[in-house]
Design a protein around this motif. Structure first.
Motif: not given
Length: 206
Positions: A30-35, A40-41, A56-59
């Motif tokens: 969760e923290h890493v995704l804020t950077r 995401v693979h 969320g809206e990320r691929t």
């Protein structure tokens, strides 16, 4: 490429567009995704254990097919070991009496495939040259990517035909306990089951 830790927050200034991570996520995801992550693979095939609510809206993509060849070879090894009674037929000392071993073979046997994605197709492509009949059930109406594979319209048709039953389908709510008591009742006595999918597809008690 910046290697980051899996279990604590990142240092200030560390960010990236793409995150390459394990198939079930990490404690600090969760923290890493804020950077700044937009894509995401995962290095695995299935994403059933991935915390999808954080994406969320990320691929989000996975490594479908990347491990198809080694897994398919492992499946063939398991089927050969079953037929050739390995390792129990190995000898380290000369037996007291030599005789002809009663061993099976793959030629003429029927391989039932539940799932015909990247891994299932790789298994089929290796089973056909062994002289196996390959019967498969897939969730889409697409034709088989491997020549010589018979696509059937029901799970029962696979179960009733298979000498070796290989499960390669994804783990979804629809496939949970796909192989239950009723399914095993449809299978041939003595069928050899190889599951390289998630454990949730099989009712272990059944």
């Amino acid at each position: 490429v910046v290697e980051i830790p899996a279990d604590h927050e990142l240092e200030p200034g560390v960010d990236g567009d793409v995150l390459f991570t394990i198939a079930w996520g990490t404690p600090n995801l969760e923290h890493v995704l804020t950077r700044g992550v937009r894509w995401v693979h995962t290095m695995g095939t299935g994403v059933d254990r991935f915390p999808l609510q954080l994406v969320g809206e990320r691929t989000l993509t996975c490594s479908r097919g990347a491990s198809a060849v080694p897994i398919a070879e492992w499946v063939l090894a398991q089927m050969l070991a079953f037929e050739k009674r390995l390792p129990e037929s190995w000898i380290t000392d000369a037996p007291t009496q030599w005789h002809a071993a009663e061993l099976g073979g793959l030629s003429g046997r029927t391989l039932g495939l539940i799932g015909l994605g990247g891994i299932g197709a790789a298994v089929a492509a290796r089973a056909v040259p062994f002289g196996m009949r390959v019967v498969a059930r897939r969730r889409t109406a697409q034709s088989s990517p491997v020549a010589g594979v018979e696509l059937v319209g029901s799970l029962d048709a696979v179960l009733e035909a298979a000498d070796h039953l290989v499960v390669t389908a994804p783990a979804t709510p629809e496939t949970r306990h796909l192989l239950d008591a009723a399914a095993f009742a449809q299978a041939r006595p003595g069928v050899h089951l190889v599951n390289i999918a998630r454990g949730s597809l099989i009712d272990q008690d059944a």
